[in-house]
Write a protein that holds these residues in place. Structure first.
Motif, short mmCIF file in Angstrom:
data_model
loop_
_atom_site.label_atom_id
_atom_site.label_comp_id
_atom_site.label_asym_id
_atom_site.label_seq_id
_atom_site.Cartn_x
_atom_site.Cartn_y
_atom_site.Cartn_z
N ASP A 23 0.85 -1.18 0.00
CA ASP A 23 0.00 0.00 0.00
C ASP A 23 0.89 1.24 0.00
O ASP A 23 2.09 1.16 0.25
CB ASP A 23 -0.91 -0.01 1.24
CG ASP A 23 -2.23 0.68 0.96
OD1 ASP A 23 -2.30 1.47 -0.01
OD2 ASP A 23 -3.19 0.43 1.70
N ARG A 24 0.28 2.35 -0.30
CA ARG A 24 1.00 3.63 -0.22
C ARG A 24 0.15 4.58 0.60
O ARG A 24 -1.04 4.72 0.34
CB ARG A 24 1.19 4.24 -1.62
CG ARG A 24 1.98 3.41 -2.58
CD ARG A 24 3.44 3.53 -2.36
NE ARG A 24 3.98 4.85 -2.70
CZ ARG A 24 5.29 5.10 -2.67
NH1 ARG A 24 6.15 4.15 -2.31
NH2 ARG A 24 5.73 6.30 -2.98
N PRO A 25 0.75 5.23 1.58
CA PRO A 25 -0.02 6.22 2.33
C PRO A 25 -0.30 7.43 1.45
O PRO A 25 0.41 7.65 0.46
CB PRO A 25 0.91 6.59 3.49
CG PRO A 25 2.28 6.33 2.96
CD PRO A 25 2.15 5.17 2.01
N PRO A 26 -1.32 8.22 1.82
CA PRO A 26 -1.61 9.40 1.02
C PRO A 26 -0.52 10.45 1.16
O PRO A 26 0.30 10.39 2.08
CB PRO A 26 -2.92 9.91 1.61
CG PRO A 26 -2.93 9.40 3.01
CD PRO A 26 -2.22 8.08 2.97
N GLY A 27 -0.53 11.42 0.26
CA GLY A 27 0.36 12.56 0.40
C GLY A 27 -0.03 13.37 1.63
O GLY A 27 -1.01 13.08 2.29
N ARG A 28 0.77 14.38 1.91
CA ARG A 28 0.47 15.22 3.07
C ARG A 28 0.97 16.63 2.81
O ARG A 28 1.45 16.94 1.73
CB ARG A 28 1.08 14.62 4.32
CG ARG A 28 2.57 14.38 4.19
CD ARG A 28 3.13 13.83 5.50
NE ARG A 28 4.56 13.71 5.41
CZ ARG A 28 5.19 12.58 5.11
NH1 ARG A 28 4.50 11.48 4.87
NH2 ARG A 28 6.51 12.53 5.03
N ASP A 29 0.87 17.47 3.86
CA ASP A 29 1.29 18.85 3.71
C ASP A 29 2.81 18.94 3.76
O ASP A 29 3.44 18.35 4.64
CB ASP A 29 0.70 19.71 4.83
CG ASP A 29 -0.81 19.83 4.72
OD1 ASP A 29 -1.29 19.86 3.56
OD2 ASP A 29 -1.48 19.88 5.74
N GLY A 30 3.36 19.68 2.85
CA GLY A 30 4.81 19.86 2.86
C GLY A 30 5.24 20.55 1.59
O GLY A 30 4.56 20.47 0.56
N ALA A 31 6.36 21.26 1.65
CA ALA A 31 6.86 21.98 0.48
C ALA A 31 8.25 22.50 0.79
O ALA A 31 8.72 22.42 1.93
CB ALA A 31 5.94 23.14 0.13
#
Lengths: 190, 408
Positions: free
Chosen positions: B124-132
């Motif tokens: 599985d792959r976890p979802p993306g998240r906040d970051g930049a």
């Protein structure tokens, strides 16, 4: 305008009642942090806060079919409160949980600007109001007029020993900084 | 240390409270005492997104272990448990016969259904998240994923502040030296939000970037965008006393820096999707009015609910009017609201999945020409998204590390 694909608590609780684990996970993600926060703020203990969150969600799962919850956040936070209080009752809470009570009953330990905070005044008022009548009278005489235990005993025609017991060793005398509250209290008492 | 009698006193009071024997005054005191702590600082709020999410998963895992250990509950009537699945399946069958595999479900993907039908999604792959990544005017960079909340830098007379998953620009005084340019860039699997010095808000989707001045001083506000961004532009007037509005201009650039199009607004909400691998640059208007320009082509003015589609590759479009369509705006900004709304061919859907879950996509067999629809939260693991698509029965997936293979 934009509609969110956000499942309401009610929809999720219905799904949960049917055994839907995804609904359970969404609810967990929605609320674990505020629950953890609430527990930690009182207990200042990571493990206890974590245990409380776990216990409540496990209960939510095992009793999912029988629970009928109108307001989930209120339900969860009441559950946190009862568990936190349980730690206090069983004397498992860390000392920081007694901080405000110490501050209001033993002003000499923290007679700084903190004591002037409105909330602390209100808390003190609530504390004194919660005391049994006789003890409350002793408290008010002690705090407001800064009478010694001897003087209070004379005034109320009781033994000095009784006064000492009623005040408790923690209360050595609150400072005059608290006078406005105490006068207010005395007025309330008539 | 608290004196023992305080502990005892509180314990006694709490016991009375629990047993329902407390007086109303005692109850009031206990509840007020409890509420007292609400204002204390909380440690979890201080954690960065990554630590918080790790903690969330760790506690969840413990809960799930406990759930699995407890006895299985009495079985729930099939018709109740599977109502949504049956409904969804019925809808799919109906649409199937029409030749297009298009359906909308707004319900949770059922875990039991997923476990049965998909054997190939153990990974599985976890979802993306906040970051930049923030690049300041002097070229220095700051990774915004893990940095603490607070002031990050001064850029001219503007303070750069990180607050949660947002970057804020607080302009301290109007006058001052020329603006500094900053860039916020998201990699695949990250999104971010900014509030520019003029109060305009920008949401950056994955694999996107925004370059902008740290203060707005001239006749116009000009920013540059790659990838996808949603703008809520605030109306402001020119610094002189003319009371004229200061236009906000979004330059859409290709990765090689070529100027693709320009969007001019005064104050409005719109989405720009300008990914290189998408066939067209789409500007979708939600509120207000925007003018979309293309080099050597007539400009168009969009009304709310309209989308302009500029074809980047096709040379012939230059002499033509920019195509404008009426679209479902919710679908265009679904990403910003935290979900996917699919409605189209599988390649387009997989491009969105690839950017958010940071995966590569391979195709085996012929899956082209099939259209899919559906809505699901972007906070789900990728397996849940793929399971939803698999429910059509006409497409299947396998996950191997960071590669998803699409097969008929």
């Amino acid at each position: 305008m934009a509609h969110d694909v956000v499942y309401t608590d009610k929809v999720l609780l219905d799904l949960l009642a049917q055994g839907d684990r995804n609904a359970f996970t969404i609810l967990y993600r929605r609320y674990w942090m505020s629950m953890y926060d609430a527990a930690w703020k009182r207990l200042k203990n990571n493990q206890q806060a974590e245990d409380i969150v776990q216990e409540i969600f496990i209960t939510l799962w095992t009793r999912r079919a029988e629970l009928s919850i109108e307001q989930l956040p209120a339900y969860l936070h009441t559950a946190v409160r009862f568990r936190v209080l349980n730690y206090i009752e069983r004397d498992l809470a860390t000392s920081s949980v007694y901080g405000p009570l110490e501050a209001i009953t033993a002003a000499e330990q923290g007679a700084d600007s903190v004591l002037l905070e409105k909330e602390l005044h209100e808390l003190l008022a609530a504390y004194i109001a919660s005391l049994p009548e006789k003890r409350r009278a002793i408290f008010i005489l002690h705090l407001k007029e800064n009478l010694s235990t001897r003087e209070i005993a004379d005034r109320l025609h009781i033994s000095q020993k009784t006064v000492q017991n009623q005040l408790g060793t923690a209360v050595k005398g609150l400072h005059t900084k608290l006078a406005p509250v105490l006068i207010g209290l005395a007025l309330l008492q008539g | 240390m608290p004196s023992p009698d305080i502990q005892e006193e509180l314990a006694l009071l709490v016991k009375k409270y629990r047993l329902g024997k407390a007086t109303p005054e005692e109850i009031a005191f206990i509840e007020q005492y409890y509420a007292w702590f609400d204002k204390e600082p909380s440690p979890v709020q201080q954690l960065d997104e990554m630590e918080r999410s790790a903690m969330e998963s760790r506690i969840l895992t413990k809960i799930e272990q406990e759930m699995d250990r407890s006895l299985k509950p009495a079985s729930i009537p099939l018709y109740r448990r599977s109502f949504f699945r049956v409904a969804a399946a019925a809808a799919i069958i109906m649409i199937f016969s029409a030749g297009i595999y298009l359906w909308f479900i707004r319900t949770l993907p059922s875990k039991t259904a997923g476990n049965k039908s998909i054997a190939s999604l153990q990974q599985d792959r976890p979802p993306g998240r906040d970051g930049a990544i923030l690049t300041l005017a002097d070229g220095s960079t700051i990774v915004l994923d893990s940095i603490q909340n607070g002031a990050l830098a001064m850029q001219g007379n503007t303070e750069v502040v990180k607050q949660g998953s947002q970057l804020l620009y607080n302009q301290h005084n109007k006058a001052g030296n020329g603006p500094a340019w900053n860039t916020v860039a998201t990699p695949r699997g990250r999104q971010y939000q900014l509030v520019l010095a003029d109060g305009s808000k920008v949401w950056l989707n994955a694999a996107s970037s925004l370059r902008y001045p740290t203060s707005f001083t001239g006749k116009e506000r000009r920013v540059q965008v790659h990838g996808e961004a949603y703008f809520e532009v605030s109306k402001i007037t020119l610094p002189d006393d003319s009371r004229e509005k200061m236009p906000f201009i979004v330059e859409v650039l290709s990765s090689s820096g070529d100027h693709i199009s320009e969007i001019e607004v005064l104050g409005t909400h719109f989405n720009v999707n300008a990914y290189e691998d998408e066939p067209t640059v789409n500007t979708t208007l939600l509120e207000g009015s925007v003018r979309v320009k293309q080099e050597s082509s007539a400009s168009v003015i969009l009304k709310p609910g309209q989308q302009s589609q500029i074809s980047v590759s096709s040379q012939s479009s230059k002499s033509h009017q920019i195509p404008v369509l009426t679209v479902d705006v919710d679908q265009a900004i679904a990403w910003k609201n935290g979900h996917f709304e699919f409605n189209g061919n599988i390649q387009g859907i997989m491009r969105q999945i690839a950017r958010w879950y940071d995966v590569e996509v391979k195709y085996t067999g012929n899956v082209t020409g099939k259209a899919f629809g559906g809505a699901i939260s972007r906070m789900e693991n990728v397996s849940q998204v793929l399971k939803m698509l698999e429910m059509t029965g006409s497409i299947h997936f396998s996950i191997d590390g960071d590669t998803i293979t699409v097969k008929p």
